[in-house]
Design an enzyme around this catalytic site. Structure first.
Site, PDB file in Angstrom:
ATOM      1  N   SER A 135      29.839  43.051  50.887  1.00  0.00           N
ATOM      2  CA  SER A 135      29.026  42.586  49.920  1.00  0.00           C
ATOM      3  C   SER A 135      27.676  42.152  51.886  1.00  0.00           C
ATOM      4  CB  SER A 135      29.800  40.725  49.962  1.00  0.00           C
ATOM      5  OG  SER A 135      29.852  39.358  50.162  1.00  0.00           O
ATOM      6  N   TYR A 148      36.609  35.872  53.872  1.00  0.00           N
ATOM      7  CA  TYR A 148      35.701  36.099  53.246  1.00  0.00           C
ATOM      8  C   TYR A 148      34.531  37.269  53.778  1.00  0.00           C
ATOM      9  CZ  TYR A 148      33.668  38.227  48.949  1.00  0.00           C
ATOM     10  OH  TYR A 148      32.507  38.846  48.145  1.00  0.00           O
TER      11      TYR A 148
HETATM   12  N1  LIG Z   1      30.329  38.959  42.038  1.00  0.00           N
HETATM   13  C1  LIG Z   1      29.496  39.174  43.689  1.00  0.00           C
HETATM   14  O1  LIG Z   1      28.700  37.943  43.369  1.00  0.00           O
HETATM   15  C2  LIG Z   1      29.879  39.813  44.156  1.00  0.00           C
HETATM   16  C3  LIG Z   1      29.294  39.969  45.700  1.00  0.00           C
HETATM   17  C4  LIG Z   1      29.325  40.455  46.269  1.00  0.00           C
HETATM   18  C5  LIG Z   1      30.519  41.107  46.279  1.00  0.00           C
HETATM   19  N2  LIG Z   1      31.141  40.888  45.632  1.00  0.00           N
HETATM   20  C6  LIG Z   1      32.916  41.684  45.387  1.00  0.00           C
HETATM   21  O2  LIG Z   1      32.664  42.608  44.619  1.00  0.00           O
HETATM   22  C7  LIG Z   1      34.001  42.932  43.823  1.00  0.00           C
HETATM   23  C8  LIG Z   1      33.818  42.696  42.020  1.00  0.00           C
HETATM   24  O3  LIG Z   1      33.881  41.460  42.591  1.00  0.00           O
HETATM   25  P1  LIG Z   1      33.753  40.789  40.872  1.00  0.00           P
HETATM   26  O4  LIG Z   1      32.069  39.679  41.302  1.00  0.00           O
HETATM   27  O5  LIG Z   1      33.609  41.692  39.526  1.00  0.00           O
HETATM   28  O6  LIG Z   1      35.106  39.494  40.362  1.00  0.00           O
HETATM   29  P2  LIG Z   1      35.999  39.682  39.672  1.00  0.00           P
HETATM   30  O7  LIG Z   1      35.191  40.076  38.333  1.00  0.00           O
HETATM   31  O8  LIG Z   1      36.779  38.497  40.303  1.00  0.00           O
HETATM   32  O9  LIG Z   1      36.806  40.609  39.609  1.00  0.00           O
HETATM   33  C9  LIG Z   1      37.488  41.128  40.334  1.00  0.00           C
HETATM   34  C10 LIG Z   1      38.355  42.405  40.236  1.00  0.00           C
HETATM   35  O10 LIG Z   1      39.641  42.424  41.417  1.00  0.00           O
HETATM   36  C11 LIG Z   1      40.997  42.536  40.748  1.00  0.00           C
HETATM   37  N3  LIG Z   1      41.207  41.908  42.394  1.00  0.00           N
HETATM   38  C12 LIG Z   1      41.760  40.405  42.538  1.00  0.00           C
HETATM   39  N4  LIG Z   1      42.424  40.821  44.083  1.00  0.00           N
HETATM   40  C13 LIG Z   1      43.414  42.174  43.315  1.00  0.00           C
HETATM   41  C14 LIG Z   1      44.825  42.410  43.769  1.00  0.00           C
HETATM   42  N5  LIG Z   1      45.830  41.509  44.602  1.00  0.00           N
HETATM   43  N6  LIG Z   1      45.560  43.358  43.182  1.00  0.00           N
HETATM   44  C15 LIG Z   1      44.860  44.189  42.323  1.00  0.00           C
HETATM   45  N7  LIG Z   1      43.442  43.860  41.978  1.00  0.00           N
HETATM   46  C16 LIG Z   1      42.850  43.008  42.510  1.00  0.00           C
HETATM   47  C17 LIG Z   1      40.909  41.632  39.873  1.00  0.00           C
HETATM   48  O11 LIG Z   1      41.412  41.543  39.450  1.00  0.00           O
HETATM   49  P3  LIG Z   1      41.939  40.790  37.843  1.00  0.00           P
HETATM   50  O12 LIG Z   1      41.264  40.135  37.104  1.00  0.00           O
HETATM   51  O13 LIG Z   1      43.003  42.283  36.470  1.00  0.00           O
HETATM   52  O14 LIG Z   1      43.425  39.370  38.654  1.00  0.00           O
HETATM   53  C18 LIG Z   1      39.712  41.946  39.152  1.00  0.00           C
HETATM   54  O15 LIG Z   1      39.775  43.074  38.700  1.00  0.00           O
HETATM   55  C19 LIG Z   1      35.049  41.755  44.624  1.00  0.00           C
HETATM   56  O16 LIG Z   1      35.606  43.237  46.345  1.00  0.00           O
HETATM   57  C20 LIG Z   1      34.204  41.043  45.801  1.00  0.00           C
HETATM   58  O17 LIG Z   1      34.259  40.883  47.098  1.00  0.00           O
HETATM   59  C21 LIG Z   1      31.572  40.830  44.249  1.00  0.00           C
END
Ligand SMILES: NC(=O)c1ccc[n+]([C@@H]2O[C@H](COP(=O)([O-])OP(=O)(O)OC[C@H]3O[C@@H](n4cnc5c(N)ncnc54)[C@H](OP(=O)(O)O)[C@@H]3O)[C@@H](O)[C@H]2O)c1
Length: 252
Positions: A135, A148
């Protein structure tokens, strides 16, 4: 550098991981999709069509992940994407210790452990590509979510270190630093989210950058260079710059 087409995507049941899975499915990859919610994971697998295996686990269960990888066979592309956002809740000055512990365990410790599950097979075959989804928060400190930020900084340094260690092995490691992406995770982020992009846009950039074996890449354009330089600018300048980006996290 990627000749064949088997990929495992973690965090595939939602947001960016779901979009990465769909992007790879369109291009005909055989997929292993991991998440916690079996129902949403099955929906993503259905939308992908083709050759898809799923595993609904908490990624802190490294043993269950290892069993899945053993049954999946060769992994050409590993997208380490699972993660949670937590931090300071409304009324708090600083996140609590339990939040910090959980965030580090999921975002960093379990991600590193899982890498070491996938890595031996890639090293044996002397090929493969790994991308760690970090991130911009891994480069620019977040006062509202220190763990985080630390977990994502850990992924940056782990990935870049590993990349250099594996330089002559045929296994590539990339680190990607997205900015704000309109996923379910961002629904928990109560604050301003400038230059937010869609999960589909993020997924295209992640897949493209990783398959080109880029070392460290991020987006969107205005926030990426700012994050890169954030450790170099004076503290009061950074504070002023980030003052509109303060937030709290909403958890049910
Ligand atoms: N959205 C943003 O603005 C942003 C920005 C920078 C980086 N990121 C990074 O991008 C990645 C994806 O995020 P996203 O935005 O797509 O969020 P999201 O929609 O909340 O998706 C997160 C995913 O990670 C899974 N997950 C979380 N905890 C877990 C665990 N303990 N074991 C197995 N799976 C787990 C969730 O599974 P379930 O839903 O099935 O629980 C979901 O599939 C993350 O690493 C996040 O930090 C996101």
């Amino acid at each position: 550098m990627i000749p064949s087409r088997s990929a495992i995507v973690t965090g595939a049941s939602s947001g960016i991981g779901r979009a990465v899975a769909l992007e790879l499915a369109k291009a005909g990859w055989r997929l292993g999709l991991v998440g916690r919610d079996a129902g949403r994971l099955a929906q993503v697998a259905h939308a992908c069509g083709g050759d898809v295996q799923t595993l609904a686990i908490d990624m802190r269960d490294t043993g269950a992940f290892a069993e899945f990888v053993a049954g999946f066979g060769a992994v050409d592309f590993y997208v380490s994407n699972h993660g949670v956002l937590d931090g300071r809740h409304e009324g708090e000055l600083v996140e609590n210790a339990r939040v910090a512990d959980d965030v580090l365990a999921i975002n960093l410790t379990s991600a590193v452990a899982a890498l070491h599950v996938v890595l031996p097979g890639m090293r044996l075959r002397e090929k493969g590509q790994i991308v760690l989804v970090s991130s911009l928060a891994g480069l620019s400190p977040l006062p509202d979510a220190p763990a985080y930020s630390a977990s994502k900084a850990g992924l940056v340094m782990y990935g870049l270190s590993l990349r250099e260690a594996l330089r002559a092995t045929g296994v590539g490691v990339s680190v990607c630093c997205p900015g704000y992406v309109s996923s379910p995770m961002q629904a928990e982020h109560l604050g301003h989210r400038p230059h937010e992009i869609t999960p589909e846009d993020a997924a295209r950039r992640i897949v493209k950058g990783a398959l080109a074996n880029k070392r460290l890449f991020g987006f969107p354009a205005p926030l990426w260079p700012e994050a890169l330089f954030s450790l170099l600018v004076p503290e009061n300048v950074l504070r002023w710059f980030n003052s509109k980006l303060r937030f709290t996290v909403k958890k049910d």
